[in-house]
Design a protein around this motif. Structure first.
Motif, short mmCIF file in Angstrom:
data_model
loop_
_atom_site.label_atom_id
_atom_site.label_comp_id
_atom_site.label_asym_id
_atom_site.label_seq_id
_atom_site.Cartn_x
_atom_site.Cartn_y
_atom_site.Cartn_z
N UNK A 95 -3.20 0.90 -5.89
CA UNK A 95 -2.21 0.53 -4.88
C UNK A 95 -0.91 0.05 -5.52
N UNK A 153 -14.48 -5.80 -15.27
CA UNK A 153 -14.43 -7.16 -14.70
C UNK A 153 -15.05 -8.19 -15.63
N UNK A 208 -9.56 1.56 -12.12
CA UNK A 208 -9.67 0.19 -11.61
C UNK A 208 -9.69 -0.86 -12.73
N UNK A 254 0.83 -1.22 0.00
CA UNK A 254 0.00 0.00 0.00
C UNK A 254 0.85 1.26 0.00
N UNK A 281 -6.35 -0.89 -1.29
CA UNK A 281 -7.51 -1.53 -1.93
C UNK A 281 -8.76 -1.32 -1.08
N UNK A 282 -8.58 -1.22 0.25
CA UNK A 282 -9.70 -1.02 1.18
C UNK A 282 -10.46 0.26 0.84
N UNK A 283 -9.71 1.25 0.37
CA UNK A 283 -10.36 2.52 0.00
C UNK A 283 -10.67 2.57 -1.48
N UNK A 284 -10.59 1.44 -2.14
CA UNK A 284 -10.81 1.40 -3.58
C UNK A 284 -9.85 2.31 -4.33
#
Lengths: 408, 491
Positions: B73, B156, B125, B62, B67-70
């Motif tokens: 990273x 995705x 993303x 990080x 990634x937790x905050x989108x």
């Protein structure tokens, strides 16, 4: 000899069963115990536990087991008093952390149940091992029922009623994750350290549940894990550091779960039985060959001559002479080439198989018969191969060898 | 090379020296001492191993975001190892000592196992990357690359990845290394070798260009599908025929040529909680042959009973520089069913069976003395069971492989008991094995081994381990092995 082997196999099996029979006498009776967590290091998948209580529930390692002080009576509150979720769970829409207590406070209960609950102590739930923001979800217009289902139909509450991971994956996987900008990284929810999900806890080991399909880490996972790593490798790296792969595949220590004790003695037969398995961890040349050179097993190493160290392979009558049997080196080499190259180099083969033009004995050489080692249909295979890499052809053939015309 | 290690060292220092930033830094290391010796079947020469292995790893995660905050990273991961063997004699490293010299043998080689910067969540993303020395594990096998990989996953729906660089090649003698080594060719730096000395040890100093790509389906829940392609080229000048030509020289080949070129495909689907199925295939474009295909099915008969069926076909395949591809190697087919039962919450039981066979195209060939068998069969059976109480683990495994290549019967029992909340774990392993080598009946042997060990793992402190292993065999006599290890971790 066969009788001895059978007796040996029976004995080993009997030993196992006997040990278990003995062990079984002392085991405390815990059959059917589905509450709480499993013993240390025991896989703690959610679904198998869930099955034993007749309903699915989250892993107790993620959502620790907890029961509220009082029945939640969702049905009564919703249908008789017409309360909405937020009337009791007032912090739910603003909470930004999973550790926040979102249940009703005692004061909130007392507002309506003054007499009954005046002395009640509200028992807070233990902190889940999750990152979760109700506020983020509420801000996106996600209503309580989307994740919690129709809780009005239930009277009870507690850890067993928390949403399963499968519920999260409805939005946090596939194209839906992109459409909703929800993200699909496991670390979005699971607590991580060093970019890796924490899986080792004092209560046990958190393993993938069956909702993740074939990667559920069941008993023979060690045997099956290669396939998952090959086609879902990025998923592995959510919980495992790459260095964990190296701890077996490139290890300084022999993994006992793969190779039992005194593997040094056993590995020869095992390699011939399943040589393909060896090369997933061992380098056939620099590792196997050099060790065999050093041990005097290879014809190129110390005492590499038969005169110095005796013959490794069966006698010539079996190994090289005709008539050929299944023990003949030609048959064995076709079947076990992986193992041949752990001791032999090209020179050992070319010494008999190379054409006379490059210095070998060639067809009609000292053994007086055709020595081509190529299989039937080889010409069709080799066509075009030479243009991509001529080197192997030139080990046994000269560039102008007429035999190579068909391969160009 | 030393500059590279100095740079890695400086990097380690810089990262560890500033813990106040938002990123997380983790350092771990392991030192292992192994002492053992063994004799060949013929007595001397004996091999003495005095291995001291140090591994050092660094993870900085990080660095750019989480990634937790989108957020996009960046992580940095480095791992290096020195694997020394002080049992190596000077004679084994002296090229002039033709009796004992072993090419490439070093007392204390240092290996950068991997060192890369990786990122994800970039460009809305959709994009991730990895740059540096990295390992691949896909249908095409375990492989390593010095280069860059970029992955693109719009919406995705799928992930399209491409990579280019140089194959990280060159195994280290006697050791299992992270470096990739194609089977069938013994490669290394021939500096100091005579032109005709060790012709089978092929020159390997030029970089081997590699490129490849993959396409993975992400869009459909429970369905996984993936294709991979990889090509590696060889540019070194190497000896071809091991025989001297008319001028007393060894002929060489230096044209750029294929080293490996393969494509793979895999497909899998999970049928809810009831079953899942996977399959894959690998095609060698150089040999124009399907060299591997496999399939597996898992079925859950109940919550506590599972059945498995695994099928695998594998044809040994070597580097394109090797002649062994063309000696008619025959593939093996392996079929293994298994039944697994969680008898109780603390007791599991597994029963395996199976058969493995090699079938060659010559099976119908006959000789004057009878049929020349072009196939071999091995029958596999096994029972394993694990019992775990809070502090105690008992694991038993019996396996038997009986067949044309040889027979193996192995019974293995492990007992471990945790004391003081897992701080101290003494353990014992008993192994009883019998094996028959059908090529050499005089190698048939029975072996009994016991291992006594102990792990000391105080909270927040280095973990220590020691093992004493003693084997008794009716062929090779007694063997001893001492293993000691220290694991450190920060934070």
């Amino acid at each position: 000899m066969k009788t001895r082997n059978v007796a040996f196999a029976v004995w080993v099996t009997a030993m196992t069963l006997a040990l278990f029979a003995l062990a079984g006498n002392d085991r405390p009776g815990k059959s059917g115990d589905s509450a709480g967590v499993r013993p240390r290091e025991r896989p703690s998948n959610a679904e198998p536990l869930a099955s034993k209580v007749g309903k699915a529930r989250p892993s107790p390692l993620v959502v620790p087991a907890w029961q509220p002080s009082l029945p939640a009576a969702h049905l009564v509150h919703a249908e008789e008093t017409k309360l909405g979720c937020i009337d009791c769970h007032s912090n739910a829409k603003s909470s930004n952390a999973s550790r926040d207590w979102l249940g009703p406070s005692r004061d909130r209960c007392v507002e309506c149940h003054e007499q009954r609950f005046a002395n009640i102590q509200v028992k807070a739930a233990p902190n889940p091992r999750l990152r979760f923001s109700h506020q983020r979800h509420a801000a996106k217009g996600i209503v309580c029922e989307t994740c919690h289902g129709n809780v009005n139909e239930r009277q009870d509450a507690g850890s067993e009623r928390q949403p399963l991971m499968a519920v999260c994956l409805r939005c946090h996987s596939g194209t839906r994750a992109a459409q909703l900008k929800a993200g699909s990284d496991c670390r979005l929810c699971h607590v991580s350290q060093g970019g890796i999900i924490q899986t080792r806890f004092k209560e046990g080991l958190l393993l993938p549940s069956r909702s993740l399909g074939s990667i559920e880490h069941t008993g023979n996972w060690l045997y099956r894990h290669a396939e998952a790593a090959m086609n879902q490798g990025s998923l592995c790296l959510a919980c495992h550091k790459e260095s964990e792969c190296f701890s077996c595949h490139n290890s300084s220590l022999r993994p006992r779960s793969i190779h039992p004790s005194d593997w040094l003695s056993l590995h020869g037969v095992s390699a011939r039985q399943d040589g393909g398995g060896c090369v997933s961890c061992h380098r056939s040349q620099s590792e196997c060959l050099t060790c065999h050179l050093r041990a005097g097993l290879s014809p190129s190493g110390p005492r590499g001559t038969e005169a110095a160290r005796g013959r490794f392979h069966p006698p010539p009558s079996v190994w090289t002479d005709r008539p050929r049997t299944g023990r003949h080196h030609a048959v064995q080499a076709r079947l076990h080439m992986d193992e041949c190259v752990s001791c032999h180099q090209e020179r050992d083969c070319a010494a008999c198989h190379a054409t006379a033009a490059v210095g070998g004995p060639g067809i009609g050489g000292p053994f007086g018969r055709g020595m081509s080692p190529h299989p039937p249909g080889f010409l069709a295979q080799c066509r075009g191969v030479m243009s991509r890499n001529p080197r192997p052809c030139l080990v046994c053939h000269r560039a102008d060898d007429p035999a190579l015309v068909g391969c160009r | 090379m030393s500059r590279a290690f100095a740079a890695v060292g400086v990097f380690f220092g810089l990262c560890v020296a500033e813990p106040a930033r938002a990123y997380e830094a983790h350092v771990d290391g392991q030192s292992v001492l192994q002492l053992y010796a063994f004799e060949g079947y013929y007595g001397a020469p004996s091999v003495s191993r005095q291995r001291l292995t140090h591994t050092l790893g660094l993870d900085v995660v990080d660095l750019a975001g989480s990634a937790w905050n989108n957020e996009p990273w960046i992580n940095v991961r480095v791992r290096m190892r020195m694997d020394a063997d002080y049992g190596i004699s000077p004679a084994e490293q002296d090229p002039s000592n033709t009796d004992y010299f072993i090419p490439g043998l070093k007392t204390a080689p240092v290996d950068v196992m991997f060192a890369y910067v990786e990122g994800g969540g970039w460009l809305h993303n959709t994009t991730g990357f990895r740059l540096g020395r990295q390992t691949f594990f896909d249908e095409l096998g375990w492989w390593s690359l010095d280069g860059a990989r970029v992955a693109f996953s719009p919406g995705h729906l799928f992930e399209l990845a491409g990579y280019a660089g140089f194959e990280q090649r060159g195994g280290v003698p006697l050791l299992s290394t992270s470096r990739f080594e194609s089977a069938g060719v013994f490669r290394g730096d021939r500096a100091g070798f005579g032109a005709t000395q060790w012709p089978g040890y092929l020159q390997s100093t030029s970089l081997a260009p590699a490129l490849g790509g993959s396409l993975a389906l992400l869009a459909i829940p429970h369905l996984r599908a993936r294709i991979d392609y990889r090509r590696v080229s060889e540019r070194d000048q190497v000896v071809t025929s091991p025989f001297l030509d008319a001028q007393g020289q060894l002929a060489t080949e230096s044209r750029s040529r294929v080293s490996t070129e393969r494509a793979g495909f895999s497909l899998g689907y999970d049928f809810g909680r009831a079953a899942s199925a996977d399959g894959s295939a690998v095609y060698d474009l150089y040999r124009s042959k399907l060299i591997e295909h496999r399939a597996s099915v898992i079925g859950h008969l109940s919550e506590n009973v599972r059945v498995y069926a695994n099928y695998r076909y594998r044809l040994p395949t070597f580097d394109a520089d090797s002649i062994f591809n063309w000696f008619g190697a025959v593939g093996s087919t392996d079929v293994r069913p298994r039944l697994e039962v969680d008898v109780r919450h603390d007791w599991s039981l597994g029963v395996s069976g199976g058969v493995r066979w090699y079938q060659s195209p010559w099976s119908s060939a006959t000789t004057a003395a009878g049929t020349e068998r072009g196939y071999e069969r091995d029958f596999i059976g096994g029972v394993d069971s694990t019992w775990r109480e809070r502090a105690l683990v008992l694991r038993l495994a019996d396996t038997a492989e009986v067949g044309d290549a040889g027979d193996r019967f192995v019974g293995d029992a492990y007992l471990g008991y945790s004391l003081y909340g897992g701080t101290l774990t003494p353990s014992a392993i008993l192994t009883l094995a019998r094996w028959r080598d059908h090529l050499r009946s005089d190698f048939n042997s029975s072996v009994f081994t016991y291992v006594l060990g102990c792990r000391f793992a105080p909270v927040g402190a280095p973990r220590f381990g020691v093992d004493w292993e003693h084997s008794l065999s009716d062929v090779s006599g007694q063997r001893f092995r001492v293993v000691a290890s220290v694991d450190v971790r920060w934070p």
